[in-house]
Design a protein around this motif. Structure first.
Motif, PDB file in Angstrom:
ATOM      1  N   ARG A   1     -67.081 -17.072  19.601  1.00  0.00           N
ATOM      2  CA  ARG A   1     -66.741 -15.679  19.908  1.00  0.00           C
ATOM      3  C   ARG A   1     -67.962 -14.820  19.596  1.00  0.00           C
ATOM      4  O   ARG A   1     -68.405 -14.747  18.448  1.00  0.00           O
ATOM      5  CB  ARG A   1     -65.535 -15.219  19.106  1.00  0.00           C
ATOM      6  CG  ARG A   1     -65.204 -13.743  19.291  1.00  0.00           C
ATOM      7  CD  ARG A   1     -63.825 -13.409  18.762  1.00  0.00           C
ATOM      8  NE  ARG A   1     -62.789 -13.890  19.670  1.00  0.00           N
ATOM      9  CZ  ARG A   1     -61.510 -13.992  19.327  1.00  0.00           C
ATOM     10  NH1 ARG A   1     -61.114 -13.672  18.115  1.00  0.00           N
ATOM     11  NH2 ARG A   1     -60.637 -14.420  20.203  1.00  0.00           N
TER      12      ARG A   1
ATOM     13  N   PRO B   1     -70.264 -12.038  18.496  1.00  0.00           N
ATOM     14  CA  PRO B   1     -70.096 -10.869  17.625  1.00  0.00           C
ATOM     15  C   PRO B   1     -70.437  -9.557  18.320  1.00  0.00           C
ATOM     16  O   PRO B   1     -69.876  -8.513  17.997  1.00  0.00           O
ATOM     17  CB  PRO B   1     -71.061 -11.152  16.466  1.00  0.00           C
ATOM     18  CG  PRO B   1     -71.238 -12.628  16.467  1.00  0.00           C
ATOM     19  CD  PRO B   1     -71.178 -13.027  17.915  1.00  0.00           C
TER      20      PRO B   1
ATOM     21  N   ASP C   1     -65.238 -14.400  24.244  1.00  0.00           N
ATOM     22  CA  ASP C   1     -65.573 -15.818  24.163  1.00  0.00           C
ATOM     23  C   ASP C   1     -66.807 -16.105  25.007  1.00  0.00           C
ATOM     24  O   ASP C   1     -66.945 -15.579  26.125  1.00  0.00           O
ATOM     25  CB  ASP C   1     -64.415 -16.674  24.688  1.00  0.00           C
ATOM     26  CG  ASP C   1     -63.183 -16.597  23.810  1.00  0.00           C
ATOM     27  OD1 ASP C   1     -63.306 -16.102  22.667  1.00  0.00           O
ATOM     28  OD2 ASP C   1     -62.106 -17.027  24.265  1.00  0.00           O
TER      29      ASP C   1
ATOM     30  N   ARG D   1     -61.554 -20.678  17.556  1.00  0.00           N
ATOM     31  CA  ARG D   1     -62.649 -19.775  17.909  1.00  0.00           C
ATOM     32  C   ARG D   1     -63.387 -19.405  16.630  1.00  0.00           C
ATOM     33  O   ARG D   1     -62.766 -19.115  15.606  1.00  0.00           O
ATOM     34  CB  ARG D   1     -62.128 -18.524  18.598  1.00  0.00           C
ATOM     35  CG  ARG D   1     -61.642 -18.768  20.010  1.00  0.00           C
ATOM     36  CD  ARG D   1     -60.996 -17.524  20.613  1.00  0.00           C
ATOM     37  NE  ARG D   1     -60.708 -17.731  22.018  1.00  0.00           N
ATOM     38  CZ  ARG D   1     -59.634 -18.377  22.475  1.00  0.00           C
ATOM     39  NH1 ARG D   1     -58.757 -18.894  21.607  1.00  0.00           N
ATOM     40  NH2 ARG D   1     -59.452 -18.534  23.766  1.00  0.00           N
TER      41      ARG D   1
ATOM     42  N   ASN E   1     -66.894 -17.072  15.147  1.00  0.00           N
ATOM     43  CA  ASN E   1     -67.925 -16.098  15.502  1.00  0.00           C
ATOM     44  C   ASN E   1     -69.225 -16.327  14.748  1.00  0.00           C
ATOM     45  O   ASN E   1     -70.082 -15.444  14.685  1.00  0.00           O
ATOM     46  CB  ASN E   1     -67.419 -14.674  15.251  1.00  0.00           C
ATOM     47  CG  ASN E   1     -67.308 -14.354  13.767  1.00  0.00           C
ATOM     48  OD1 ASN E   1     -67.328 -15.245  12.922  1.00  0.00           O
ATOM     49  ND2 ASN E   1     -67.165 -13.079  13.452  1.00  0.00           N
TER      50      ASN E   1
END
Length: 295
Positions: A193, A195, A200, A221, A223
């Motif tokens: 993911r 930032p 996505d 997911r 990040n």
């Protein structure tokens, strides 16, 4: 106070968000900065700040002036450095913004070497995966991955980033090794993911000369790039990552590349900095060192 000093007072206040914070940084009195900004506003005939008792924020006119005056102040600093005869020796604080994993693994060793070679050089390193406004945040130079959209910045390509699809041996033994893109739908996907956007990052491949983009369903997911590597090592599924994230894991056999013949085209990696006729020497030496970096 002359015009240049008034502009400098305005820029310092804008950068720090209050007269008090700017005064602490510059060694001036808050009242001195406030009066200088007020005179500048009166001379220009525009309001530059929205003021409260604790902080200030830029008006639309203030935003425009702040972006434009940064270049002027950089050039003034360089002219002063030239007059003092110190241009050949990098000094001052080099403020850098760069992606977390790329910065930790590839750039921090280079910065350590520069610090040893130039004892008058100080480093202010910011590791984050989101993009920032270099001028507004007072950043000298940044490293960015992907195509660049900000035409106001000077850019120089320093390398490229290859993306690899990987999985752990245990996961692939249990679920099988996919041989075609279509078989990826049968596997668990670990998704990054981004930032900077909260979206996505799709998986990208190149098959028979054509680019292919997949957006697989996923229960996991992450990040953070290193967190995604750990998820793959734990056998939670397949992950697509920059190759330098997983070089050691691939070499040790902890991860295995999947569909290596379908790697997507490399993604450019660039160094960017605010445009100016005179670039600080601290920025020059850093950029020159980056050109030889193996990304």
């Amino acid at each position: 106070m002359n015009s240049l000093q008034q502009i400098a007072a305005f820029a310092d206040t804008a950068k720090h968000g209050s007269f008090a914070a700017a005064a602490r940084e510059t060694g001036s009195a808050p009242s001195t900065l406030a009066k200088a900004v007020a005179r500048l506003e009166q001379r220009l005939g525009v309001k530059l700040f929205h003021r409260t008792t604790r902080q200030v924020s830029l008006t639309a006119d203030g935003e425009r002036l702040f972006h434009r005056c940064q270049r002027l102040l950089v050039e003034v600093d360089e002219l002063q450095a030239d007059a003092a005869g110190v241009r050949a020796s990098p000094s001052g604080t080099l403020r850098i913004d760069m992606p977390i994993v790329l910065g930790r693994r590839l750039v921090m060793p280079l910065l350590a070497q520069l610090a040893r070679e130039h004892p008058e050089l100080a480093l202010d390193v910011r590791l984050q995966d989101g993009y920032v406004d270099l001028v507004k945040e007072g950043i000298d130079v940044a490293i960015r991955v992907g195509e660049l959209s900000d035409s106001t910045l000077v850019s120089r390509r320093i390398g490229s980033q290859s993306m690899v699809l990987v999985g752990s041996p245990a996961y692939l033994t249990g679920r099988g090794v996919p041989r075609r893109l279509e078989q990826l739908a049968l596997h668990d996907a670990l998704i990054f993911r981004m930032p900077s956007t909260g979206k996505d990052r799709p998986w990208r491949f190149r098959r028979k000369g054509e680019d292919v983009e997949l957006r697989p369903e996923s229960r996991v997911r992450v990040n953070d790039g290193e967190g995604l590597v750990h998820a793959a090592l734990l056998g939670q599924g397949l992950a697509q990552l920059p190759d330098y994230f997983v070089r050691e894991e691939l070499a040790r056999g902890q991860l295995v590349e999947v569909l290596p013949g379908l790697r997507p085209p490399p993604i450019p990696v660039s160094v960017v900095y605010p445009g100016a006729r005179l670039v600080p020497q601290r920025v020059r030496v850093f950029v020159d060192a980056l050109v030889g970096l193996e990304v």
